[in-house]
Design a protein around this motif. Structure first.
Motif, mmCIF file in Angstrom:
data_model
loop_
_atom_site.group_PDB
_atom_site.id
_atom_site.type_symbol
_atom_site.label_atom_id
_atom_site.label_comp_id
_atom_site.label_asym_id
_atom_site.label_seq_id
_atom_site.Cartn_x
_atom_site.Cartn_y
_atom_site.Cartn_z
ATOM 1 N N THR A 138 -1.217 6.417 6.040
ATOM 2 C CA THR A 138 -1.117 7.653 6.305
ATOM 3 C C THR A 138 -0.028 7.378 7.489
ATOM 4 N N GLU A 139 0.769 8.797 7.715
ATOM 5 C CA GLU A 139 1.342 8.859 9.138
ATOM 6 C C GLU A 139 0.503 7.857 10.329
ATOM 7 N N ASN A 140 -1.118 8.293 10.210
ATOM 8 C CA ASN A 140 -1.907 8.151 11.141
ATOM 9 C C ASN A 140 -3.190 7.244 11.231
ATOM 10 N N PHE A 192 1.014 -1.378 -0.161
ATOM 11 C CA PHE A 192 -0.273 0.106 0.252
ATOM 12 C C PHE A 192 0.909 1.331 -0.267
ATOM 13 N N PRO A 193 0.695 2.464 -0.269
ATOM 14 C CA PRO A 193 1.289 3.280 -0.722
ATOM 15 C C PRO A 193 1.187 4.292 1.229
ATOM 16 N N GLY A 194 2.313 4.328 1.626
ATOM 17 C CA GLY A 194 2.938 4.754 2.460
ATOM 18 C C GLY A 194 3.251 3.579 3.916
ATOM 19 N N ARG A 195 2.484 2.656 3.016
ATOM 20 C CA ARG A 195 2.691 1.866 4.263
ATOM 21 C C ARG A 195 3.861 1.800 5.206
ATOM 22 N N ASP A 196 4.830 2.262 5.538
ATOM 23 C CA ASP A 196 6.462 2.897 5.761
ATOM 24 C C ASP A 196 6.164 3.224 6.241
ATOM 25 N N GLY A 197 5.350 4.514 6.188
ATOM 26 C CA GLY A 197 5.455 6.040 7.267
ATOM 27 C C GLY A 197 4.466 5.639 8.427
ATOM 28 N N PHE A 198 3.501 4.697 8.129
ATOM 29 C CA PHE A 198 2.595 4.957 9.376
ATOM 30 C C PHE A 198 3.149 4.569 10.827
#
Length: 547
Positions: free
Chosen positions: A364-366, A158-164
């Motif tokens: 997302t981050e959140n 998923f896009p952004g997965r590692d930024g959660f």
């Protein structure tokens, strides 16, 4: 590779894996045939699937008393071991496998915390050379994979997965110390078998639980409960008959598919039959009629019965409809057993989010973003399944004759003989491999059948001074053709399921498990053996042998 014809291999056989299949294979080769054998296991103890899958609610979905080793291993163990629940939980199953390893002193021949990085066929030496992540190189006459069918986790990109910024978990790699979700907002992505087990448990703790569902499933009544003394007494008195039946039925259960079409009885009688199966729990609903997987109209009778059960259990009609499958026939995706899953959606702290028409946009981050809405959470649980049947085999880096990799040979889908062997890879046996009953059966029954067949085959070879075996092209082509024909007779191709490889982007779509049934398959394998391992080329190569 240098000429190794005069160098004896380190081992007669090397086994990869130490779950149900690896433990039994090690016992049979070492303690029955007297072979020099070793197993390699990436975990730090035995257990396989039951070592890694420790998520809340994890349990077997075959009844405990036949989700175990049979009298083929030990009649005494069957009488001594008493299961505490009808469907045992992960801790009890792991304890059972640890007990077996201890009882038969299997750990002394297992290399733990070791991962296979490559396995290469050495034509000159007539052996497999296996390299591991600790730098060790081991040679063996035979290579046997016992890696399980559901071992390599599928984590969608998923896009952004590692930024959660919160906590992330996959159900197939759950922390051993457990996870406390008390007071937390949690998102569970996926609604397959693991999710159906985990969601009720997580909902009990979480402040709020979001369940993200792409495809609703037909979940069958589990009916789990504690085992009573009377249960244990009756089972142990009848174990001989129970195991004999499991080896001959379609799914490897001690009850077979009823010999009647669904539309041969009245609607009223059919409902009574379904209700009785639902009340008993387990997979019995799928065995009520003999054409549920063959005929669309017959299948729809069971599908609508299950949708009716969902409507009975879930109070909100809109949520009930979201949970009701309508885009695939019953039992064409693996049907989970539910013990409180549907009731969970009556809780105020649980929200079902459909992501079929409006897929997950990203992490997302959140939290998780769906259709422009961000659902803020403290933890994400990925119940997104596995690269089933072939994923772990490919990760072993198996290279056969003429430098051809297994992954390359199977680029257009698996090609095997009996789901156990494949041409171009001599002396390789794949326990519960693709094109065998495997995941379409009670796994311990299929595991024992494969292990016993391989053991008998190696004994037969040893008695004749043979040290090489490989399927012929004709036999392999014939098996693939038969497997495909049988699979296409069923409704399975109508669903986008992991049974078809559809959950992994780019994976070849085909029916992966053999659909002819456990008893039929056993008969075919026995017939091959009785005819001097018909369909195999065997040889004495003259390469150095074990002393």
């Amino acid at each position: 590779m240098t000429d190794t014809r005069n160098d004896a291999p380190d081992l007669d056989a090397l086994i990869v894996g130490a779950g149900f299949s690896g433990l039994y294979m090690l016992h049979r080769l070492r303690d029955t045939l007297g072979m020099r054998v070793q197993a390699i296991e990436s975990a730090d103890d035995v257990g396989g699937t039951w070592y890694y899958n420790r998520y809340p609610g994890a349990r077997c979905d075959s009844e405990s008393y036949f989700y175990s080793f049979s009298d083929r291993l030990s009649e005494e163990l069957l009488q001594e071991w008493t299961w505490s629940e009808r469907f045992a939980g992960q801790p009890e199953i792991l304890s059972y496998l640890q007990h077996v390893a201890q009882r038969y002193d299997l750990r002394r021949d297992i290399r733990f915390s070791t991962t296979v990085t490559s396995a290469t066929w050495d034509e000159d030496g007539n052996r497999w050379v296996v390299e591991t992540d600790d730098g060790t190189r081991t040679s063996a006459r035979h290579l046997i994979t016992a890696v399980g069918c559901l071992s390599t986790t599928n984590l969608p990109d998923f896009p952004g997965r590692d930024g959660f910024r919160g906590e992330s978990y996959h159900t197939g790699r759950w922390p051993h110390e457990g996870v406390d979700f008390t007071g937390k907002r949690v998102a569970v992505i996926g609604t397959g078998a693991t999710s159906v087990q985990a969601v009720p448990e997580i909902a009990e703790q979480a402040e709020h639980l979001y369940v993200l569902q792409r495809t609703p499933n037909y979940d069958i009544s589990g009916g789990n409960r504690p085992m009573t003394e009377d249960d244990a007494k009756e089972i142990k008195e009848n174990y001989t008959d129970i195991w004999a039946r499991t080896r001959q039925t379609g799914f490897g259960f001690p009850y077979d598919i009823a010999d009647r079409p669904a539309l041969s009885v009245s609607e009223e009688e059919r409902q009574e039959i379904f209700e009785e199966a639902w009340a008993k729990g387990g997979f019995r609903l799928g065995t009520t009629f003999n054409d549920l997987l063959l005929d669309g109209a017959a299948n729809e009778t069971a599908a609508e019965f299950l949708r009716g059960k969902i409507r009975e259990k879930v109070r909100d009609p809109e949520v009930a409809e979201k949970l009701s499958p309508r885009n695939h026939p019953f039992f064409t995706k693996r049907p989970p057993l539910e013990n409180g899953y549907y009731d969970t959606f009556n809780r105020d702290n649980v929200t079902l989010i459909g992501v079929a028409e409006t897929p997950i946009e990203g992490i997302t981050e959140n939290g998780v973003r769906v259709d422009g809405t961000e659902y803020e959470v403290d933890a994400i649980v990925y119940a997104t399944g596995f690269d089933a049947m072939t994923g772990t085999l490919f990760r072993l880096g198996i290279t056969g004759r003429d430098g051809v990799g297994l992954k390359d040979k199977w680029a257009e889908g698996p090609s095997t003989y009996l789901g156990l062997t494949t041409r171009g890879f001599p002396n390789l046996f794949m326990l519960t491999g693709p094109q065998s009953p495997s995941v379409m059966s009670n796994m311990p029954v299929s595991i024992e059948q494969h292990v016993d067949w391989v053991t008998d085959c190696l004994r037969w070879m040893s008695e004749r001074g043979l040290d090489r075996i490989e399927p012929t092209a004709e036999a392999e082509d014939g098996w693939v053709s038969h497997h495909t024909e049988v699979g296409n007779m069923t409704l399975l191709p109508q669903a986008e399921s992991w049974w078809m490889g559809a959950n992994i982007p780019g994976k070849q779509r085909s029916v992966y498990p053999y659909m002819g049934g456990v008893g039929v398959y056993r008969g075919l394998c026995d017939d091959v053996a009785a005819k001097g391992y018909e369909g195999f080329e065997t040889a004495t190569t003259g390469a150095a042998s074990m002393a």
